[in-house]
Design an enzyme around this catalytic site. Sequence first.
Site, PDB file in Angstrom:
ATOM      1  N   GLY A 131      84.315 103.026  -0.477  1.00 16.20           N
ATOM      2  CA  GLY A 131      84.860 101.764  -1.006  1.00 16.20           C
ATOM      3  C   GLY A 131      85.912 101.199  -0.063  1.00 16.20           C
ATOM      4  N   GLY A 177      87.232  97.477  -0.397  1.00 20.07           N
ATOM      5  CA  GLY A 177      87.828  97.018  -1.659  1.00 20.07           C
ATOM      6  C   GLY A 177      89.322  96.762  -1.527  1.00 20.07           C
ATOM      7  N   GLN A 178      89.960  96.479  -2.676  1.00 27.18           N
ATOM      8  CA  GLN A 178      91.371  96.098  -2.647  1.00 27.18           C
ATOM      9  C   GLN A 178      92.242  97.204  -2.027  1.00 27.18           C
ATOM     10  OE1 GLN A 178      93.617  96.011  -6.257  1.00 27.18           O
ATOM     11  NE2 GLN A 178      95.097  94.532  -5.501  1.00 27.18           N
ATOM     12  N   ASP A 200      81.114 101.698   2.710  1.00 29.14           N
ATOM     13  CA  ASP A 200      81.053 100.811   1.545  1.00 29.14           C
ATOM     14  C   ASP A 200      79.591 100.566   1.213  1.00 29.14           C
ATOM     15  OD1 ASP A 200      83.624  98.939   0.367  1.00 29.14           O
ATOM     16  OD2 ASP A 200      81.615  98.515  -0.368  1.00 29.14           O
ATOM     17  N   ASP A 204      76.331 104.254  -0.957  1.00 27.56           N
ATOM     18  CA  ASP A 204      76.264 103.846  -2.361  1.00 27.56           C
ATOM     19  C   ASP A 204      76.768 105.068  -3.131  1.00 27.56           C
ATOM     20  OD1 ASP A 204      75.584 103.490  -4.983  1.00 27.56           O
ATOM     21  OD2 ASP A 204      73.544 102.791  -4.595  1.00 27.56           O
ATOM     22  N   TYR A 240      86.391 100.948 -18.686  1.00 29.36           N
ATOM     23  CA  TYR A 240      87.136 101.293 -17.469  1.00 29.36           C
ATOM     24  C   TYR A 240      88.053 102.493 -17.738  1.00 29.36           C
ATOM     25  CZ  TYR A 240      90.579 100.581 -13.671  1.00 29.36           C
ATOM     26  OH  TYR A 240      91.424 100.739 -12.599  1.00 29.36           O
ATOM     27  N   LYS A 280      88.092 106.393 -16.390  1.00 30.64           N
ATOM     28  CA  LYS A 280      89.255 106.984 -15.712  1.00 30.64           C
ATOM     29  C   LYS A 280      89.647 108.317 -16.362  1.00 30.64           C
ATOM     30  CE  LYS A 280      89.883 104.069 -12.405  1.00 30.64           C
ATOM     31  NZ  LYS A 280      89.371 104.489 -11.073  1.00 30.64           N
TER      32      LYS A 280
HETATM   33  N1  SER Z   1      94.395  96.900 -11.960  1.00 25.71           N
HETATM   34  C1  SER Z   1      93.488  97.499 -12.891  1.00 25.71           C
HETATM   35  C2  SER Z   1      92.913  96.492 -13.806  1.00 25.71           C
HETATM   36  O1  SER Z   1      93.612  95.568 -14.162  1.00 25.71           O
HETATM   37  C3  SER Z   1      94.178  98.547 -13.690  1.00 25.71           C
HETATM   38  O2  SER Z   1      94.180  99.735 -13.009  1.00 25.71           O
HETATM   39  O3  SER Z   1      91.800  96.635 -14.215  1.00 25.71           O
END
Ligand code: SER
Length: 317
Positions: A8, A11-12, A34, A54, A143, A147
């Site tokens: 990744g 990504g950010q 990536d 992937d 999400y 986690k």
């Molecule tokens: N920055 C993430 C989100 O807002 C939280 O870990 O989904």
Amino acid sequence: MKKILVIGACGQIGSELTPALRKVYGNDNVIASDFVFPFKNEALNNSGPSCKIDATQIKDIADCVKKYHIDSIFNLAAILSAKAEANPLMGWDIGVGAVLNCLEVAKEFGCAVFTPSSIGAFGPETPADGTPQDTIQRPKTIYGITKVTGELLSDYYFLRYGVDTRSLRFPGLISNVTLPGGGTTDYAVEVYYSAVKNETFFCPLKKGTFLDMMYMPDAIKASIDLMEANPDKLIHRNSFNVTAMSFEPEMLFNEIRKHVPDLKIEYRYDELRQNIADSWPNYMDDSAAREEWNWKPEYDLQTMTVDMLRTLKMRFK
Ligand code: SER
């Protein structure tokens, strides 16, 4: 860490962590990967070895780890909170699939694994003020569920197989290189872009919605410091609360107004994001990270705002 794989990398987090790792460990020792390859990010393509991975395909990860004799994997593949609600199965496949694949490969080839967790790993039953390191984790987003699962799997692979797993519960990350996309905390990044472009910013969260935040340079430093920390000193592993500041929208906008007095804000509340934000901590207690591996952020709201605006003004002038 001698040979590092970043999954990744575009990504950010990856787009800033990869160059930082290359600076510390040498360009040839950090393999960027990536899903989309070759990368649109030319600098990442050209500054060291890179490949397509992937993260839902274990063979992609295993082949790369074997080829480059990788000893440490940074697994940054994820779909952020609000976006994952639009496609929960995809959120699960990427969020959990990537962790499990990395852990299996790590077990086989003796790698350490870093996977970010998040404030999203907490839920409405969690104490919101001074959220403890060890507490109730009943997230209500897919999400957050990925986690918590990642944290549990990482503990399991550490306890059962001795895989060196480490993780941070990141708050909202504020950065000026790559936009996050699809998160609940994204507003705190986007408003800086609106400020320098002189555009009205439509705030999706209500006034008074407190969330933990951190400037990306601190997140990068935390990731590397944790992976370099003496394992004998780590009581916790998966995953450490870390935070640098806690604010609500008005506090952020007022800080930006010190530099951009005519910042234009309209509140247009987004129900999905507001509900998610309301279920997350107001501020976490990160004393375990401070005690076990000397975590200490450098940036607060004031210094981050100066740096964000200076950097973005140079880019958009
Ligand atoms: N920055 C993430 C989100 O807002 C939280 O870990 O989904």
